[in-house]
Design a protein around this motif. Structure first.
Motif, PDB file in Angstrom:
ATOM      1  N   GLY A  46      36.241  32.304 -45.755  1.00 54.54           N
ATOM      2  CA  GLY A  46      35.619  32.620 -47.043  1.00 54.54           C
ATOM      3  C   GLY A  46      34.365  33.453 -46.889  1.00 54.54           C
ATOM      4  N   GLY A  47      33.439  33.283 -47.827  1.00 53.22           N
ATOM      5  CA  GLY A  47      32.233  34.109 -47.880  1.00 53.22           C
ATOM      6  C   GLY A  47      31.381  33.990 -46.633  1.00 53.22           C
ATOM      7  N   TYR A  48      31.082  32.776 -46.235  1.00 45.39           N
ATOM      8  CA  TYR A  48      30.184  32.633 -45.086  1.00 45.39           C
ATOM      9  C   TYR A  48      30.886  33.010 -43.781  1.00 45.39           C
ATOM     10  CZ  TYR A  48      26.300  31.204 -42.227  1.00 45.39           C
ATOM     11  OH  TYR A  48      25.264  31.225 -41.325  1.00 45.39           O
ATOM     12  N   LYS A  74      45.291  36.535 -46.076  1.00 46.28           N
ATOM     13  CA  LYS A  74      43.958  36.638 -45.476  1.00 46.28           C
ATOM     14  C   LYS A  74      44.061  36.609 -43.953  1.00 46.28           C
ATOM     15  CE  LYS A  74      41.227  33.764 -47.666  1.00 46.28           C
ATOM     16  NZ  LYS A  74      40.185  32.788 -48.032  1.00 46.28           N
ATOM     17  N   TYR A  92      46.356  25.168 -42.065  1.00 49.96           N
ATOM     18  CA  TYR A  92      45.808  23.810 -42.064  1.00 49.96           C
ATOM     19  C   TYR A  92      46.857  22.762 -41.709  1.00 49.96           C
ATOM     20  CZ  TYR A  92      41.746  26.029 -44.069  1.00 49.96           C
ATOM     21  OH  TYR A  92      40.659  26.843 -44.248  1.00 49.96           O
ATOM     22  N   LEU A 110      34.182  26.324 -41.387  1.00 50.18           N
ATOM     23  CA  LEU A 110      33.459  27.059 -42.438  1.00 50.18           C
ATOM     24  C   LEU A 110      34.096  26.818 -43.807  1.00 50.18           C
ATOM     25  CD1 LEU A 110      33.470  29.920 -39.991  1.00 50.18           C
ATOM     26  CD2 LEU A 110      31.316  29.424 -41.138  1.00 50.18           C
ATOM     27  N   THR A 111      34.592  25.608 -44.001  1.00 48.38           N
ATOM     28  CA  THR A 111      35.286  25.239 -45.244  1.00 48.38           C
ATOM     29  C   THR A 111      34.326  24.486 -46.173  1.00 48.38           C
ATOM     30  OG1 THR A 111      35.984  23.273 -44.046  1.00 48.38           O
ATOM     31  CG2 THR A 111      37.560  25.091 -44.153  1.00 48.38           C
ATOM     32  N   PRO A 112      34.753  24.177 -47.413  1.00 49.79           N
ATOM     33  CA  PRO A 112      33.896  23.380 -48.305  1.00 49.79           C
ATOM     34  C   PRO A 112      33.531  22.026 -47.670  1.00 49.79           C
ATOM     35  CG  PRO A 112      35.637  24.425 -49.563  1.00 49.79           C
ATOM     36  CD  PRO A 112      35.941  24.697 -48.118  1.00 49.79           C
ATOM     37  N   ASN A 113      32.371  21.496 -48.073  1.00 44.70           N
ATOM     38  CA  ASN A 113      31.738  20.345 -47.418  1.00 44.70           C
ATOM     39  C   ASN A 113      32.671  19.142 -47.196  1.00 44.70           C
ATOM     40  OD1 ASN A 113      29.625  22.039 -47.889  1.00 44.70           O
ATOM     41  ND2 ASN A 113      28.663  20.814 -49.491  1.00 44.70           N
ATOM     42  N   HIS A 116      34.758  19.001 -43.955  1.00 48.91           N
ATOM     43  CA  HIS A 116      34.139  19.005 -42.617  1.00 48.91           C
ATOM     44  C   HIS A 116      34.503  17.750 -41.824  1.00 48.91           C
ATOM     45  CE1 HIS A 116      30.678  21.828 -44.180  1.00 48.91           C
ATOM     46  NE2 HIS A 116      31.876  22.373 -44.279  1.00 48.91           N
ATOM     47  N   GLU A 133      29.695  23.662 -40.238  1.00 47.43           N
ATOM     48  CA  GLU A 133      28.660  24.146 -41.157  1.00 47.43           C
ATOM     49  C   GLU A 133      27.889  22.978 -41.786  1.00 47.43           C
ATOM     50  OE1 GLU A 133      26.580  26.240 -42.199  1.00 47.43           O
ATOM     51  OE2 GLU A 133      27.287  27.492 -40.580  1.00 47.43           O
ATOM     52  N   LYS A 134      26.705  23.300 -42.318  1.00 46.66           N
ATOM     53  CA  LYS A 134      25.918  22.307 -43.033  1.00 46.66           C
ATOM     54  C   LYS A 134      26.432  22.199 -44.463  1.00 46.66           C
ATOM     55  CE  LYS A 134      23.997  24.319 -45.927  1.00 46.66           C
ATOM     56  NZ  LYS A 134      24.416  25.262 -47.003  1.00 46.66           N
ATOM     57  N   PRO A 135      26.310  21.106 -45.174  1.00 47.93           N
ATOM     58  CA  PRO A 135      25.979  19.808 -44.607  1.00 47.93           C
ATOM     59  C   PRO A 135      27.148  19.350 -43.750  1.00 47.93           C
ATOM     60  CG  PRO A 135      26.704  19.553 -46.864  1.00 47.93           C
ATOM     61  CD  PRO A 135      26.682  21.015 -46.594  1.00 47.93           C
ATOM     62  N   GLY A 160      25.732  24.186 -37.877  1.00 45.44           N
ATOM     63  CA  GLY A 160      25.340  25.600 -38.033  1.00 45.44           C
ATOM     64  C   GLY A 160      23.916  25.837 -38.529  1.00 45.44           C
ATOM     65  N   TRP A 201      33.641  25.609 -55.992  1.00 47.01           N
ATOM     66  CA  TRP A 201      33.671  24.267 -55.379  1.00 47.01           C
ATOM     67  C   TRP A 201      32.279  23.663 -55.256  1.00 47.01           C
ATOM     68  CZ3 TRP A 201      30.879  23.373 -51.065  1.00 47.01           C
ATOM     69  CH2 TRP A 201      30.595  24.442 -50.217  1.00 47.01           C
ATOM     70  N   TYR A 219      17.962  22.538 -46.697  1.00 46.79           N
ATOM     71  CA  TYR A 219      17.064  23.397 -45.907  1.00 46.79           C
ATOM     72  C   TYR A 219      15.648  22.839 -45.893  1.00 46.79           C
ATOM     73  CZ  TYR A 219      20.635  26.960 -45.331  1.00 46.79           C
ATOM     74  OH  TYR A 219      21.775  27.628 -44.956  1.00 46.79           O
TER      75      TYR A 219
END
Ligand code: NAD
Length: 369
Positions: A46-48, A74, A92, A110-113, A116, A133-135, A160, A201, A219
């Motif tokens: 995705g974006g990040y 993609k 997946y 790097l998926t939605p929280n 993780h 990635e955070k969180p 991350g 999301w 942060y």
């Protein structure tokens, strides 16, 4: 003939930054690199992930070698763009097969929280290192399960936290350790932006685990810890919601929170999805002050102290982050501020306490157990 000034102007910012980063203990010299390369699978394109992938093109120690996505189109586009062989592309449903793929050392999640936690458990079972990635998860309980799973599988878990390698940030932390500001008395952290698209999301409690606090407020939580140099022992918090249509039950719009540290320092912070121009860290101590403004955006980050401005040149944060993480995972390098799973878990312990303090109106003592 080119004079020195023209020559320096023509040099790219990353080149100028290298000696500075090296001085700060961040390995970013212009020497050719012949050491081991971290082979990374990106999960969630995705974006990040797009930003990370671009930044990794100038990494010396880390390389994208595999991709994991639920969207076949993609995968195809990314596969062509980054020249990834088809045998290193997964979805997946089948990514547990990375276990048998020697082209992958680590998976960057790097998926939605909400994903993780389950994805980390699967990557650990496949025997690969995890960069998450955070969180790191939706709450401290999940975070602890991730720590345990990675330990049991004998793999490392990193989060991350790109700011832990940013030159101005690292410089200020070093000055604080060196006693330049004296005993730290106060931290202020402002973290916020006005969120757009109501159907994303980030505004869905199930996928995000909360609202602004999970995404941007974290942060200030993490920044307070590296700027003060201690972990808070209590929190108080107050929530404000002006738009319950956009910020539904369990999705926080604005939370102000305060923290107390073992050495006596206090912190005052703001986390919001409803105001712009909020990205500032400030500490004051018995001998001086330091400010990062902006403090956690993609940069350039600007720093100053009571002695003047810091002038470290901008390098894409994710480039330095991934080279440094390669050093941690492959060579056992120790960063100035940890980026391991325990660091991510502590932030979740604090965030759990902030949510509880906001809901009850009561001061919460924090116990890292
Ligand atoms: P995004 O929506 O742009 O990308 C998420 C990706 O996950 C998409 O490709 C989507 O297709 C995929 N996905 C897989 N399963 C999904 C599902 N069930 N629902 C929705 N999407 C699914 O989000 P993003 O901004 O790239 O954020 C991804 C993660 O990165 C988040 O945890 C976020 O907090 C983190 N992030 C970190 C930074 C940073 O500076 N460290 C910056 C931005 C985002």
């Amino acid at each position: 003939m080119t004079n020195r000034r023209e020559f320096l102007t023509k040099l790219s910012a990353p080149f100028l930054a290298m000696p500075v980063l090296a001085e700060l203990g961040i390995n970013c010299t212009n020497e050719p690199y012949n050491g081991p390369i971290l082979k990374v699978a990106l999960m969630g394109l995705g974006g990040y992930a797009t930003r990370v992938a671009e930044a990794m093109q100038t990494c010396k120690k880390a390389k994208i070698t595999a991709l994991i996505s639920g969207t076949p189109d993609k995968l195809k586009t990314w596969q062509e763009k980054f020249q990834i062989p088809a045998k290193n592309c997964y979805n997946y449903g089948n990514f547990d097969a990375i276990k048998n793929n020697p082209d992958i050392d680590a998976v960057y999640i790097l998926t939605p929280n909400a994903l993780h936690h389950p994805q980390t458990l699967r990557v650990a079972s496949a025997g690969k290192h995890v960069i998450c990635e955070k969180p790191m998860a939706l709450n401290a309980r999940q975070g602890k399960e991730m720590l345990d799973a990675c330990k049991k599988a004998g793999v490392q878990l990193l989060v991350g936290y790109r700011m832990h390698f940013e030159a101005n940030t690292v410089d200020l932390i070093k000055q604080r350790i060196d006693g330049q500001f004296g005993k730290i008395l106060f931290f202020q952290g402002l973290s916020g932006f006005r969120i757009g698209n109501p159907s994303q999301w980030r505004l869905n409690k199930e996928l995000a685990g909360g609202g602004a606090m999970m995404d941007i407020g974290i942060y200030s939580v993490n920044g307070a810890r590296y700027m003060v140099g201690e972990d808070p022992v209590w929190v108080t918090a107050q929530e404000t919601k002006t738009n319950p249509m956009l910020f539904k039950e369990g999705v926080d719009e604005t939370i102000q929170f305060q923290m107390g540290f073992p050495g006596g320092a206090v912190a005052s912070c703001l986390s919001t999805y409803n105001m712009n121009n909020l990205d500032r860290f400030f500490i004051t101590g018995e001998k001086g002050f330091a400010e990062l403004l902006p403090a956690s955006g993609y940069g350039p980050i600007k720093g100053r102290t009571h002695k003047g401005e810091l002038n470290h040149q901008h390098v894409m944060h994710q480039t330095t982050q991934m080279d440094e993480m390669a050093g941690i995972l492959l060579e056992g390098k120790k960063p100035l501020v940890p980026v391991d799973g325990e660091e991510g878990w502590k932030d979740l312990v604090i965030i759990d306490a902030i949510y509880k303090a906001a809901a009850t109106g009561l001061k919460q003592l924090i116990n890292y157990k």
